[in-house]
Design a protein around this motif. Structure first.
Motif, PDB file in Angstrom:
ATOM      1  N   GLY A   1      42.795  26.180  44.398  1.00 44.62           N
ATOM      2  CA  GLY A   1      42.792  26.656  43.017  1.00 44.62           C
ATOM      3  C   GLY A   1      43.114  28.129  42.910  1.00 44.62           C
ATOM      4  N   LEU A   2      42.512  28.940  43.787  1.00 47.51           N
ATOM      5  CA  LEU A   2      42.783  30.377  43.761  1.00 47.51           C
ATOM      6  C   LEU A   2      44.243  30.680  44.108  1.00 47.51           C
ATOM      7  N   ILE A   3      44.771  29.981  45.102  1.00 52.88           N
ATOM      8  CA  ILE A   3      46.162  30.208  45.495  1.00 52.88           C
ATOM      9  C   ILE A   3      47.113  29.794  44.374  1.00 52.88           C
ATOM     10  N   ALA A   4      46.855  28.628  43.766  1.00 52.52           N
ATOM     11  CA  ALA A   4      47.736  28.123  42.711  1.00 52.52           C
ATOM     12  C   ALA A   4      47.729  29.033  41.486  1.00 52.52           C
ATOM     13  N   ILE A   5      46.543  29.373  41.005  1.00 51.54           N
ATOM     14  CA  ILE A   5      46.451  30.185  39.785  1.00 51.54           C
ATOM     15  C   ILE A   5      46.834  31.631  40.054  1.00 51.54           C
ATOM     16  N   GLY A   6      46.292  32.211  41.135  1.00 49.77           N
ATOM     17  CA  GLY A   6      46.653  33.593  41.473  1.00 49.77           C
ATOM     18  C   GLY A   6      48.127  33.724  41.797  1.00 49.77           C
ATOM     19  N   GLY A   7      48.681  32.742  42.526  1.00 50.10           N
ATOM     20  CA  GLY A   7      50.107  32.779  42.852  1.00 50.10           C
ATOM     21  C   GLY A   7      50.972  32.700  41.618  1.00 50.10           C
ATOM     22  N   MET A   8      50.591  31.849  40.656  1.00 48.75           N
ATOM     23  CA  MET A   8      51.368  31.742  39.414  1.00 48.75           C
ATOM     24  C   MET A   8      51.335  33.044  38.629  1.00 48.75           C
TER      25      MET A   8
ATOM     26  N   VAL B   1      51.067  36.070  39.848  1.00 48.70           N
ATOM     27  CA  VAL B   1      51.946  37.015  40.545  1.00 48.70           C
ATOM     28  C   VAL B   1      53.407  36.674  40.300  1.00 48.70           C
ATOM     29  N   VAL B   2      53.756  35.384  40.356  1.00 51.36           N
ATOM     30  CA  VAL B   2      55.146  34.969  40.121  1.00 51.36           C
ATOM     31  C   VAL B   2      55.599  35.341  38.713  1.00 51.36           C
ATOM     32  N   ILE B   3      54.735  35.099  37.725  1.00 52.46           N
ATOM     33  CA  ILE B   3      55.083  35.452  36.342  1.00 52.46           C
ATOM     34  C   ILE B   3      55.283  36.954  36.209  1.00 52.46           C
TER      35      ILE B   3
ATOM     36  N   LEU C   1      49.896  28.382  32.723  1.00 55.38           N
ATOM     37  CA  LEU C   1      50.176  29.821  32.621  1.00 55.38           C
ATOM     38  C   LEU C   1      51.673  30.058  32.432  1.00 55.38           C
ATOM     39  N   GLY C   2      52.499  29.300  33.154  1.00 53.15           N
ATOM     40  CA  GLY C   2      53.943  29.416  32.968  1.00 53.15           C
ATOM     41  C   GLY C   2      54.368  28.961  31.594  1.00 53.15           C
ATOM     42  N   HIS C   3      53.788  27.869  31.126  1.00 54.74           N
ATOM     43  CA  HIS C   3      54.104  27.366  29.782  1.00 54.74           C
ATOM     44  C   HIS C   3      53.731  28.390  28.712  1.00 54.74           C
ATOM     45  N   ILE C   4      52.568  28.999  28.859  1.00 54.71           N
ATOM     46  CA  ILE C   4      52.117  30.009  27.887  1.00 54.71           C
ATOM     47  C   ILE C   4      53.044  31.218  27.917  1.00 54.71           C
ATOM     48  N   TYR C   5      53.431  31.660  29.121  1.00 54.33           N
ATOM     49  CA  TYR C   5      54.329  32.813  29.230  1.00 54.33           C
ATOM     50  C   TYR C   5      55.660  32.546  28.546  1.00 54.33           C
ATOM     51  N   ILE C   6      56.282  31.407  28.850  1.00 58.00           N
ATOM     52  CA  ILE C   6      57.593  31.097  28.273  1.00 58.00           C
ATOM     53  C   ILE C   6      57.506  30.958  26.760  1.00 58.00           C
ATOM     54  N   GLY C   7      56.416  30.388  26.272  1.00 58.04           N
ATOM     55  CA  GLY C   7      56.279  30.154  24.841  1.00 58.04           C
ATOM     56  C   GLY C   7      55.810  31.352  24.049  1.00 58.04           C
TER      57      GLY C   7
ATOM     58  N   ALA D   1      44.493  42.473  41.144  1.00 60.48           N
ATOM     59  CA  ALA D   1      43.603  41.365  40.795  1.00 60.48           C
ATOM     60  C   ALA D   1      43.751  40.215  41.775  1.00 60.48           C
ATOM     61  N   SER D   2      45.010  39.938  42.181  1.00 56.64           N
ATOM     62  CA  SER D   2      45.227  38.843  43.132  1.00 56.64           C
ATOM     63  C   SER D   2      44.625  39.165  44.492  1.00 56.64           C
ATOM     64  N   LEU D   3      44.688  40.433  44.911  1.00 52.22           N
ATOM     65  CA  LEU D   3      44.059  40.818  46.177  1.00 52.22           C
ATOM     66  C   LEU D   3      42.553  40.657  46.114  1.00 52.22           C
ATOM     67  N   GLY D   4      42.006  40.868  44.928  1.00 51.51           N
ATOM     68  CA  GLY D   4      40.567  40.705  44.772  1.00 51.51           C
ATOM     69  C   GLY D   4      40.104  39.267  44.889  1.00 51.51           C
ATOM     70  N   MET D   5      41.063  38.339  44.807  1.00 47.26           N
ATOM     71  CA  MET D   5      40.704  36.932  44.943  1.00 47.26           C
ATOM     72  C   MET D   5      40.452  36.543  46.391  1.00 47.26           C
ATOM     73  N   ALA D   6      40.959  37.332  47.336  1.00 44.70           N
ATOM     74  CA  ALA D   6      40.816  36.980  48.751  1.00 44.70           C
ATOM     75  C   ALA D   6      39.357  36.866  49.182  1.00 44.70           C
ATOM     76  N   PRO D   7      38.495  37.858  48.860  1.00 49.68           N
ATOM     77  CA  PRO D   7      37.086  37.700  49.237  1.00 49.68           C
ATOM     78  C   PRO D   7      36.427  36.495  48.588  1.00 49.68           C
ATOM     79  N   LEU D   8      36.871  36.182  47.345  1.00 50.18           N
ATOM     80  CA  LEU D   8      36.313  35.027  46.652  1.00 50.18           C
ATOM     81  C   LEU D   8      36.694  33.743  47.355  1.00 50.18           C
ATOM     82  N   ALA D   9      37.951  33.647  47.789  1.00 50.04           N
ATOM     83  CA  ALA D   9      38.395  32.460  48.525  1.00 50.04           C
ATOM     84  C   ALA D   9      37.645  32.342  49.846  1.00 50.04           C
TER      85      ALA D   9
END
Length: 366
Positions: free
Chosen positions: A109-116, A118-120, A301-307, A36-44
């Motif tokens: 926005g794509l890097i921040a959300i997509g990166g988060m 992937v990190v999660i 997204l991090g807050h939702i994951y932890i909670g 899914a994150s790779l699919g964001m590249a064409p969008l960016a």
């Protein structure tokens, strides 16, 4: 009886087989998120290509028209429809705003959300869910009243709706218009705009109410710095000290109290253009609103994951209002020491709820 049977069947699996299953479905989730994150590249790339975006948004604008705009020429075809306005309907400042939005804000926005995301996924795959170190005692401590839980879930639901509609307004044209065509896309963008514009002010008001209600428990303390140095317990042998709210929860609170209120304020500027603000003001408000909202969405997204799935026992606090003694002792030990004498069994809680016809208490015990 059903629970006992399921537990015995699970225990009959060899440990190595359980590990294979566990890692297998985690790997599947990880691969799905990576794809899914790779699919964001064409969008960016599409967002950053301003000429392509312009051809989609306003194909009729010619080089001669831009020459007139930049030279300051005005006329009936380019005049703003506002009363007593000297702006061109097509103006150079609008092109500057579009360049900033497409070349910087949208990719950010794509890097921040997509990166988060992937990190999660990587964190969950490598570290896994944070389970309690000790068995549950079965005795519960009251943490959140029904009123606070309702306020939290209302604000959270509005945040999610605003995030989804905002992402659709920013990126949806490059996804849904291509997939479903102009008719469906027109309906989607119209619905997103209405929801975003009307729910935004409601979210702003309720967010202020929530922040005021939680202020007392989120004043920074000296032990919060230690909590951050130990990464919330990821480093070291023991959980760091925490009161009713730990360092991470306080950081999220103050992020909402600063960036969140800036997003709300800039949203009001955009939502109510009838107070004399200029077009330039609204363009900058739009940039500030987008940057803040995209950043908050990524952190949320991090807050939702932890909670939810990230930490055993955390979701129970906001669904039932109660937490197990073990959870309180491990994650909020300073608060636990203050309220441990108020622990109740599930039978006592059920009896108390039936007597009070709802929640066990109208407010958090002192």
């Amino acid at each position: 009886m059903t629970t006992i049977t399921m537990t015995s069947q699970r225990s009959e699996r060899p440990p190595w087989l359980r590990n294979v299953f566990q890692r297998g479905w985690r790997m599947g989730i990880l691969l799905l998120l990576l794809v899914a994150s790779l699919g964001m590249a064409p969008l960016a790339d599409a967002q950053a290509d301003t000429d392509r975006e312009m051809a989609t948004a306003a194909p009729g604008i010619s080089a001669e028209q831009w020459r007139q705009v930049r030279s300051g020429e005005t006329g009936p075809n380019y005049r703003d429809s506002r009363f007593d306005s000297n702006y061109n309907l097509i103006n150079a400042s609008g092109e500057t705003w579009r360049q900033i939005r497409n070349r910087w804000v949208s990719p950010f926005g794509l890097i921040a959300i997509g990166g988060m995301i992937v990190v999660i996924a990587l964190f969950y795959f490598i570290v896994g869910r944070k389970h309690l170190d000790e068995p549950r005692t079965g005795r519960k401590l009251f943490r959140w009243s029904l009123l606070m839980r309702s306020l939290h879930w209302t604000v959270a639901s509005l945040f999610i709706v605003l995030a989804l509609t905002g992402l659709n307004l920013l990126f949806g044209k490059f996804v849904f218009r291509t997939l479903f065509g102009d008719a469906v896309w027109a309906w989607m963008i119209s619905a997103s705009k209405v929801l975003h514009n009307y729910l935004g002010p409601l979210f702003g008001v309720l967010l202020v109410v929530l922040l005021i209600s939680l202020l007392k428990d989120n004043i920074p303390k000296k032990h919060d710095w230690v909590w951050f140095k130990k990464a919330g317990g990821l480093t070291g042998k023991h959980h760091p000290d925490a009161g009713f709210a730990n360092g991470g929860e306080k950081a999220w609170y103050w992020l909402l109290a600063t960036v969140g209120l800036v997003v709300v304020a800039s949203g009001f500027v955009l939502d109510f253009p009838n107070y004399g603000q200029s077009r330039d003001t609204m363009q900058w408000a739009n940039i500030i609103h987008a940057v803040g909202a995209l950043g908050l969405t990524a952190v949320a997204l991090g807050h939702i994951y932890i909670g939810t799935i990230g930490t055993e026992g955390s979701l129970e606090a906001m669904t039932t209002g109660y937490v197990d003694e073990t959870w309180a002792k491990e994650h909020h030990n300073l608060w636990y020491e203050e309220v441990k004498d108020q622990a109740m069994s599930e039978e006592e809680i059920a009896a108390l709820k039936s007597n009070s016809s709802g929640d066990a208490s109208a407010s958090k015990p002192s």
